[in-house]
Design a protein around this motif. Structure first.
Motif, mmCIF file in Angstrom:
data_model
loop_
_atom_site.group_PDB
_atom_site.id
_atom_site.type_symbol
_atom_site.label_atom_id
_atom_site.label_comp_id
_atom_site.label_asym_id
_atom_site.label_seq_id
_atom_site.Cartn_x
_atom_site.Cartn_y
_atom_site.Cartn_z
ATOM 1 N N SER A 76 -23.334 -18.025 14.766
ATOM 2 C CA SER A 76 -24.705 -17.430 14.857
ATOM 3 C C SER A 76 -25.760 -17.879 13.758
ATOM 4 C CB SER A 76 -24.371 -15.720 14.388
ATOM 5 O OG SER A 76 -23.670 -15.312 15.442
ATOM 6 N N VAL A 77 -25.605 -19.200 13.565
ATOM 7 C CA VAL A 77 -26.625 -19.612 12.751
ATOM 8 C C VAL A 77 -27.717 -20.249 13.495
ATOM 9 C CG1 VAL A 77 -27.297 -21.465 11.039
ATOM 10 C CG2 VAL A 77 -25.100 -20.333 10.724
ATOM 11 N N LEU A 78 -28.789 -20.016 13.389
ATOM 12 C CA LEU A 78 -30.172 -20.531 14.234
ATOM 13 C C LEU A 78 -30.613 -22.009 13.891
ATOM 14 C CD1 LEU A 78 -32.185 -17.063 14.404
ATOM 15 C CD2 LEU A 78 -30.458 -18.179 16.033
ATOM 16 N N VAL A 79 -30.531 -22.646 14.817
ATOM 17 C CA VAL A 79 -30.855 -24.119 14.667
ATOM 18 C C VAL A 79 -31.791 -25.049 15.511
ATOM 19 C CG1 VAL A 79 -28.951 -24.885 13.420
ATOM 20 C CG2 VAL A 79 -28.935 -25.052 15.961
ATOM 21 N N VAL A 80 -32.561 -25.877 15.034
ATOM 22 C CA VAL A 80 -33.577 -26.479 15.755
ATOM 23 C C VAL A 80 -33.019 -27.529 16.567
ATOM 24 C CG1 VAL A 80 -35.878 -27.388 15.637
ATOM 25 C CG2 VAL A 80 -35.389 -25.338 14.404
ATOM 26 N N ASN A 81 -32.935 -27.768 17.631
ATOM 27 C CA ASN A 81 -32.761 -28.861 18.556
ATOM 28 C C ASN A 81 -33.165 -28.616 20.267
ATOM 29 O OD1 ASN A 81 -31.050 -31.287 18.412
ATOM 30 N ND2 ASN A 81 -30.149 -30.424 20.024
ATOM 31 N N HIS A 82 -33.381 -29.815 20.609
ATOM 32 C CA HIS A 82 -33.880 -29.782 22.077
ATOM 33 C C HIS A 82 -32.901 -29.266 22.995
ATOM 34 C CE1 HIS A 82 -35.230 -30.789 26.280
ATOM 35 N NE2 HIS A 82 -36.359 -30.115 25.671
ATOM 36 N N ASP A 83 -31.798 -30.215 23.125
ATOM 37 C CA ASP A 83 -30.782 -30.031 24.003
ATOM 38 C C ASP A 83 -29.757 -28.922 23.414
ATOM 39 O OD1 ASP A 83 -31.936 -31.935 25.423
ATOM 40 O OD2 ASP A 83 -30.934 -33.593 24.804
ATOM 41 N N PRO A 84 -28.778 -28.733 24.400
ATOM 42 C CA PRO A 84 -27.664 -27.805 23.886
ATOM 43 C C PRO A 84 -26.739 -28.348 23.183
ATOM 44 C CG PRO A 84 -27.661 -28.098 26.334
ATOM 45 C CD PRO A 84 -29.009 -28.581 25.977
ATOM 46 N N LEU A 87 -26.016 -34.237 19.196
ATOM 47 C CA LEU A 87 -25.399 -35.669 18.931
ATOM 48 C C LEU A 87 -23.894 -35.723 19.480
ATOM 49 C CD1 LEU A 87 -26.730 -36.609 15.507
ATOM 50 C CD2 LEU A 87 -27.634 -37.439 17.652
ATOM 51 N N GLY A 88 -23.901 -34.827 20.693
ATOM 52 C CA GLY A 88 -22.425 -34.737 21.120
ATOM 53 C C GLY A 88 -21.668 -33.484 21.083
ATOM 54 N N LEU A 89 -22.236 -32.689 20.048
ATOM 55 C CA LEU A 89 -21.511 -31.299 19.795
ATOM 56 C C LEU A 89 -22.315 -30.259 20.382
ATOM 57 C CD1 LEU A 89 -21.135 -31.890 15.900
ATOM 58 C CD2 LEU A 89 -19.303 -32.161 17.967
ATOM 59 N N PRO A 90 -21.462 -29.457 21.245
ATOM 60 C CA PRO A 90 -22.157 -28.347 22.114
ATOM 61 C C PRO A 90 -22.558 -27.174 20.986
ATOM 62 C CG PRO A 90 -19.799 -28.292 22.340
ATOM 63 C CD PRO A 90 -20.013 -29.763 21.741
ATOM 64 N N ILE A 91 -23.670 -27.091 20.684
ATOM 65 C CA ILE A 91 -24.431 -26.010 19.756
ATOM 66 C C ILE A 91 -23.722 -24.696 19.957
ATOM 67 C CG2 ILE A 91 -26.281 -25.082 18.642
ATOM 68 C CD1 ILE A 91 -27.906 -27.138 19.518
ATOM 69 N N LEU A 130 -42.446 -21.615 18.922
ATOM 70 C CA LEU A 130 -40.838 -21.367 19.038
ATOM 71 C C LEU A 130 -40.396 -21.287 20.401
ATOM 72 C CD1 LEU A 130 -39.239 -18.952 16.258
ATOM 73 C CD2 LEU A 130 -38.313 -19.547 18.525
ATOM 74 N N GLU A 131 -39.834 -21.832 20.726
ATOM 75 C CA GLU A 131 -38.964 -21.862 22.203
ATOM 76 C C GLU A 131 -37.596 -21.238 21.970
ATOM 77 O OE1 GLU A 131 -37.667 -24.012 26.239
ATOM 78 O OE2 GLU A 131 -39.072 -25.257 24.835
ATOM 79 N N LEU A 132 -37.204 -20.469 22.467
ATOM 80 C CA LEU A 132 -36.062 -19.689 22.457
ATOM 81 C C LEU A 132 -35.213 -19.969 23.647
ATOM 82 C CD1 LEU A 132 -37.049 -16.149 21.208
ATOM 83 C CD2 LEU A 132 -35.508 -17.582 20.007
ATOM 84 N N LYS A 133 -34.113 -20.948 23.332
ATOM 85 C CA LYS A 133 -33.484 -21.462 24.465
ATOM 86 C C LYS A 133 -32.319 -20.697 24.965
ATOM 87 C CE LYS A 133 -34.870 -25.881 24.902
ATOM 88 N NZ LYS A 133 -35.212 -26.580 26.250
ATOM 89 N N PRO A 134 -32.302 -20.171 26.181
ATOM 90 C CA PRO A 134 -30.998 -19.363 26.727
ATOM 91 C C PRO A 134 -30.192 -20.281 26.913
ATOM 92 C CG PRO A 134 -32.786 -19.844 28.492
ATOM 93 C CD PRO A 134 -33.390 -20.441 27.346
ATOM 94 N N ALA A 135 -28.847 -19.545 26.306
ATOM 95 C CA ALA A 135 -27.358 -20.702 26.648
ATOM 96 C C ALA A 135 -26.857 -20.449 27.886
ATOM 97 C CB ALA A 135 -26.707 -20.344 25.176
ATOM 98 N N LYS A 136 -25.692 -20.922 28.128
ATOM 99 C CA LYS A 136 -24.766 -20.481 29.475
ATOM 100 C C LYS A 136 -23.808 -19.540 29.169
ATOM 101 C CE LYS A 136 -26.248 -24.836 31.694
ATOM 102 N NZ LYS A 136 -25.612 -26.025 32.217
ATOM 103 N N VAL A 137 -23.836 -19.074 27.687
ATOM 104 C CA VAL A 137 -22.763 -18.235 27.225
ATOM 105 C C VAL A 137 -22.899 -16.884 27.947
ATOM 106 C CG1 VAL A 137 -21.636 -17.116 25.321
ATOM 107 C CG2 VAL A 137 -22.478 -19.488 25.042
#
Length: 265
Positions: A76-84, A87-91, A130-137
């Motif tokens: 539950s840490v909020l981080v800034v990155n475009h892709d889910p 660098l190969g790690l699923p956020i 600020l773009e809030l990215k929906p996850a697939k969870v």
């Protein structure tokens, strides 16, 4: 108690408890242009996208806004990155500590939302988009991320700096419920302007191709909504949108858009 004594007493009280009125927090002026740097201004100088460095470059250029993308880690840490993935790690399924094991090309760690907002608040000219990215969870996890993000913006006194965007209509509605009056735009391109207006959105933020059909520009102004177009990188499309008197253009080429704006004056 006289008015002057009352004013002095209240001022002392507010200082003691750390109160800040909205007027105290709100910057007086923002840059007056249509330029929003997509993931910061990164491309020309080869900076990492969504880095603090790319944010600072957008600020240096004088962009109206610098767009950035927010995800939430498994702890539950909020981080800034475009892709889910970072660098190969699923956020969504990685801890923040795991993400810290890798670095961006300029040596930065993945920015937290807190660090990004604090960096953006050092100036009073460029908006933080600020773009809030929906996850697939799950949808509930998306709303949990949204609540944490809005709470952090408010706790840091950054509400005047931040506009919100999302591909999720539910996320946009949640932001408006948490922060009535927030500037929220929808990205997905499938909602009418009338629906956005009824829901309290600030405007539409659609791919530029959506605006090629229909009377978006006249209707948006009649409804009091703004239009933003993404992601516009060539002069022909930029010129066409500027001819329509669009409010904002999101681009990977903010320098090109600035040069074009100069030639149109």
């Amino acid at each position: 108690m006289t008015n002057s004594i009352y004013a002095i007493t209240m001022a002392a009280l507010f200082t003691t408890i750390g109160f800040k009125s909205p007027e105290m927090e709100k910057p007086s002026t923002w840059n007056k242009n249509q330029v929003i740097a997509h993931r910061g201004a990164w491309k020309k100088k080869g900076l990492p996208e969504n880095s603090i460095a790319s944010l600072n470059e957008a600020i240096k250029l004088g962009c109206y806004g610098s767009e950035f993308d927010v995800h939430m880690t498994s702890d539950s840490v909020l981080v800034v990155n475009h892709d889910p993935d970072f660098l190969g790690l699923p956020i969504a399924t990685s801890t923040y500590a795991q993400l810290l094991e890798k670095k961006l090309s300029n040596g930065e760690h993945i920015p937290t939302l807190e660090a990004y907002l604090k960096a953006g608040k050092k100036q009073k000219k460029t908006k933080l988009i600020l773009e809030l990215k929906p996850a697939k969870v799950s949808g509930e996890r998306d709303l949990q991320m949204t609540r944490k993000a809005v709470a952090m913006v408010q706790q840091l006194g950054a509400t005047a700096w931040v506009d919100y965007i999302s591909f999720s209509y539910a996320i946009g509605e949640e932001v408006l419920a948490l922060q009535p009056g927030a500037k929220v735009a929808y990205l997905n391109g499938d909602a009418s302007l009338e629906r956005l207006k009824a829901s309290g959105f600030y405007g539409a933020d659609y791919h530029f191709s959506v605006y090629k059909t229909g009377d978006w520009f006249t209707k948006s102004k009649a409804l009091g909504l703004t239009l933003n177009a993404w992601t516009v990188n060539n002069a022909e499309e930029m010129n066409w949108l500027l001819d329509q008197d669009i409010e904002f253009i999101t681009t990977n080429e903010p320098e090109r858009l600035f040069e074009l704006l100069k030639t149109r004056k």
